[in-house]
Design a protein around this motif. Structure first.
Motif, mmCIF file in Angstrom:
data_model
loop_
_atom_site.group_PDB
_atom_site.id
_atom_site.type_symbol
_atom_site.label_atom_id
_atom_site.label_comp_id
_atom_site.label_asym_id
_atom_site.label_seq_id
_atom_site.Cartn_x
_atom_site.Cartn_y
_atom_site.Cartn_z
ATOM 1 N N GLU A 1 0.779 -1.233 0.000
ATOM 2 C CA GLU A 1 0.000 0.000 0.000
ATOM 3 C C GLU A 1 0.816 1.293 0.000
ATOM 4 O OE1 GLU A 1 -1.712 -1.246 3.497
ATOM 5 O OE2 GLU A 1 -3.194 -2.528 2.542
ATOM 6 N N ASP A 2 1.530 1.576 1.053
ATOM 7 C CA ASP A 2 2.250 2.844 1.176
ATOM 8 C C ASP A 2 3.550 2.885 0.379
ATOM 9 O OD1 ASP A 2 0.272 3.773 2.860
ATOM 10 O OD2 ASP A 2 1.324 3.137 4.680
ATOM 11 N N TYR A 3 3.947 1.764 -0.218
ATOM 12 C CA TYR A 3 5.220 1.686 -0.929
ATOM 13 C C TYR A 3 5.057 1.442 -2.424
ATOM 14 C CZ TYR A 3 6.978 1.378 3.804
ATOM 15 O OH TYR A 3 7.250 1.644 5.118
ATOM 16 N N GLU A 4 3.842 1.404 -2.909
ATOM 17 C CA GLU A 4 3.583 1.065 -4.312
ATOM 18 C C GLU A 4 4.281 2.030 -5.278
ATOM 19 O OE1 GLU A 4 2.745 -1.329 -7.132
ATOM 20 O OE2 GLU A 4 1.994 -1.798 -5.142
ATOM 21 N N LEU A 5 4.345 3.296 -4.954
ATOM 22 C CA LEU A 5 5.002 4.283 -5.812
ATOM 23 C C LEU A 5 6.459 3.896 -6.063
ATOM 24 C CD1 LEU A 5 5.225 7.020 -7.283
ATOM 25 C CD2 LEU A 5 5.785 8.022 -5.050
ATOM 26 N N TRP A 6 7.179 3.523 -5.016
ATOM 27 C CA TRP A 6 8.599 3.195 -5.156
ATOM 28 C C TRP A 6 8.800 1.887 -5.924
ATOM 29 C CZ3 TRP A 6 6.616 5.635 -0.899
ATOM 30 C CH2 TRP A 6 7.096 6.926 -0.698
ATOM 31 N N SER B 1 6.790 0.849 -8.290
ATOM 32 C CA SER B 1 6.485 1.225 -9.674
ATOM 33 C C SER B 1 7.649 1.963 -10.320
ATOM 34 C CB SER B 1 5.236 2.095 -9.734
ATOM 35 O OG SER B 1 4.117 1.379 -9.293
ATOM 36 N N LEU B 2 8.258 2.866 -9.581
ATOM 37 C CA LEU B 2 9.407 3.604 -10.108
ATOM 38 C C LEU B 2 10.558 2.654 -10.457
ATOM 39 C CD1 LEU B 2 9.452 6.718 -7.756
ATOM 40 C CD2 LEU B 2 8.851 6.667 -10.186
ATOM 41 N N LEU B 3 10.834 1.696 -9.603
ATOM 42 C CA LEU B 3 11.905 0.735 -9.881
ATOM 43 C C LEU B 3 11.584 -0.124 -11.096
ATOM 44 C CD1 LEU B 3 13.096 -0.607 -6.423
ATOM 45 C CD2 LEU B 3 14.422 0.633 -8.128
ATOM 46 N N ASP B 4 10.349 -0.574 -11.202
ATOM 47 C CA ASP B 4 9.972 -1.430 -12.330
ATOM 48 C C ASP B 4 10.199 -0.731 -13.666
ATOM 49 O OD1 ASP B 4 9.292 -3.641 -10.845
ATOM 50 O OD2 ASP B 4 7.162 -3.125 -10.735
ATOM 51 N N GLY B 5 9.972 0.563 -13.706
ATOM 52 C CA GLY B 5 10.118 1.290 -14.960
ATOM 53 C C GLY B 5 11.527 1.755 -15.276
#
Length: 83
Positions: free
Chosen positions: A19-24, A26-30
């Protein structure tokens, strides 16, 4: 631990809500190239294995902090048989 990580520890870590870490994540995946992704996977493996061992060594009871129903069930007997 090399056997336990892919069969139990990694599936557990991947099933935990981010939940609170999804942004990070996603950033790594891209942003990571294949070689960097492999390096990151090895670092995560090392960290997860040693966090698991720390939990075993300290015997800290964190059951009250883990929301009920978030942990995946234990693998069945077939998943515990080495290939």
């Amino acid at each position: 631990m090399k056997w336990l990580y892919p069969r139990y520890i990694r599936p557990y870590v991947e099933a935990v809500p981010r939940e609170d870490y999804e942004l990070w994540f996603s950033l790594l995946d891209g942003e990571l190239r294949a070689a960097e992704r492999e390096d990151l996977d090895r670092v995560l493996e090392f960290t997860a294995i040693h966090a698991f061992l720390l939990g075993l060594r300290t015997g800290v009871g964190l059951g009250a902090l883990i929301p009920q129903g978030t942990a995946p069930s234990a693998p069945g007997p077939s998943a515990c048989t080495p290939p």
